[in-house]
Design an enzyme around this catalytic site. Structure first.
Site, short mmCIF file in Angstrom:
data_model
loop_
_atom_site.label_atom_id
_atom_site.label_comp_id
_atom_site.label_asym_id
_atom_site.label_seq_id
_atom_site.Cartn_x
_atom_site.Cartn_y
_atom_site.Cartn_z
N GLU A 34 80.28 -3.57 -10.55
CA GLU A 34 81.29 -4.49 -11.10
C GLU A 34 80.64 -5.71 -11.75
O GLU A 34 81.11 -6.20 -12.77
CB GLU A 34 82.27 -4.93 -10.01
CG GLU A 34 83.15 -3.80 -9.49
CD GLU A 34 84.03 -3.17 -10.56
OE1 GLU A 34 84.17 -3.75 -11.65
OE2 GLU A 34 84.56 -2.07 -10.32
N TYR A 117 89.13 -10.49 -10.31
CA TYR A 117 89.00 -9.07 -10.61
C TYR A 117 87.97 -8.39 -9.70
O TYR A 117 88.25 -7.40 -9.03
CB TYR A 117 88.65 -8.82 -12.08
CG TYR A 117 88.18 -7.40 -12.24
CD1 TYR A 117 89.09 -6.36 -12.21
CD2 TYR A 117 86.82 -7.10 -12.28
CE1 TYR A 117 88.68 -5.04 -12.25
CE2 TYR A 117 86.39 -5.78 -12.32
CZ TYR A 117 87.32 -4.77 -12.32
OH TYR A 117 86.90 -3.47 -12.33
N ASP A 135 92.27 -5.68 -14.68
CA ASP A 135 91.24 -6.01 -15.66
C ASP A 135 91.86 -5.94 -17.05
O ASP A 135 93.08 -5.81 -17.20
CB ASP A 135 90.06 -5.04 -15.53
CG ASP A 135 90.43 -3.67 -16.08
OD1 ASP A 135 91.62 -3.32 -16.05
OD2 ASP A 135 89.53 -2.96 -16.56
#
Length: 288
Positions: A34, A117, A135
């Site tokens: 991520e 997020y 997102d």
DNA sequence: GTCCCGGGCA
DNA sequence: TGCCCAGGAC
């Protein structure tokens, strides 16, 4: 309401197999992926992710790495502060969480570089929890499917409420639904040229019902040009230092950049960000 | 709201 | 060239 079951079925048939998904989706691998995926396309991340995880399989391994090592491994992925933040996060995981990625929102959000997020993505994809993950893909899918507009201004809190309402009850299914939303946005309901002809949920799409109206430009802020920007200068400097064995003088001649004041400004901002440190006699190098 | 990287594609 | 990309910090 996003049609979770339809998109899960579509995902089962068409979702990509990625190194941070499926059986290999540990919280740590998800966290690393991520960080790398922030504002960076999947295809550019894959090779860097594999090299990174091979070198630093656990938070303890990464916590022991130097700044120079992580910046070189990060290479040209962009936004190199993420590499330092990720190492800092590994250190915090070591010192405050006994080497395990935290499984709650508050602790995740305390890690530098982890925002709304990324924290929720780790909870959903790493731990299989039922949390809304929003997102840029999900925002766009929501805007089109639920509201019938091409794209809407960023309203993450509202979007999260809407996504949460659409998630299946079982946490594992909820996490899969979020993955399906994102993948659908990345592969079918894309920003530039959506593949509406092969869309699996045409009958549920408000944007289609409205005749695919174009977005209003007014809501979007224009991105400044990269060419000639401070970002480009910073990128050049870091690229030179990544490829150098010793500390280097950094000036407009070495860099081949006409604006000496801009070079000086870039050097100082890189130093302020911890991306470079000073060497002997007016030279600079990657940080320890 | 502005800045931070870099590559790819229309 | 402009826009986009699994955002976040300030």
């Amino acid at each position: 309401m996003l049609p979770a079951q339809s998109l899960i079925s579509w995902f089962d048939a068409h979702g990509r197999s990625l190194p941070w998904r499926g059986e290999s989706a540990t919280p740590w691998r998800v966290l690393v992926s991520e960080f790398m995926l922030q504002q960076t396309p999947v295809n550019r991340v894959i090779p860097r992710f594999l090299g990174w995880m091979q070198r630093w399989p656990t938070p303890a391994d990464l916590a022991a790495a130097t700044g120079a090592e992580v910046l070189r491994e990060w290479a040209n992925l962009g936004y190199p502060r993420r590499a330092l933040w990720l190492r800092d996060a590994a250190e915090q995981i070591e010192s405050k969480h006994a080497g395990s990625v935290p499984d709650n929102l508050d602790d995740l959000l305390r890690l530098h570089g982890v925002g709304d997020y990324t924290a929720r993505a780790v909870l959903a994809f790493g731990f299989g929890q039922k949390v809304p993950v929003v997102d840029t893909n999900v925002r766009r899918v929501l805007a089109r499917v639920d509201r019938g507009v091409a794209i809407s201004p960023v309203r993450t809190r509202t979007d999260m409420t809407e996504v949460a309402a659409s998630l299946p009850e079982k946490s594992a299914c909820a996490a899969k639904a979020s993955l399906a939303y994102m993948e659908f946005g990345a592969l079918v309901c894309t920003a530039r040229a959506p593949l509406c002809d092969s869309c699996p949920i045409t009958n549920a799409c408000a944007w289609r019902a409205a005749g695919y109206p174009a977005g209003s430009q007014a809501t979007q802020t224009r991105q400044k040009a990269y060419i000639g920007s401070d970002r480009q200068v910073r990128g050049r400097i870091l690229a030179m230092l990544r490829n150098a064995d010793d500390a280097l003088r950094i000036d407009e001649k070495v860099l081949g950049w006409p604006d000496a004041a801009q070079v000086s400004r870039a050097v100082h901002s890189l130093f302020a960000d911890g991306l470079i440190s000073s060497g002997p006699a007016d030279t600079w190098k990657l940080p320890e």
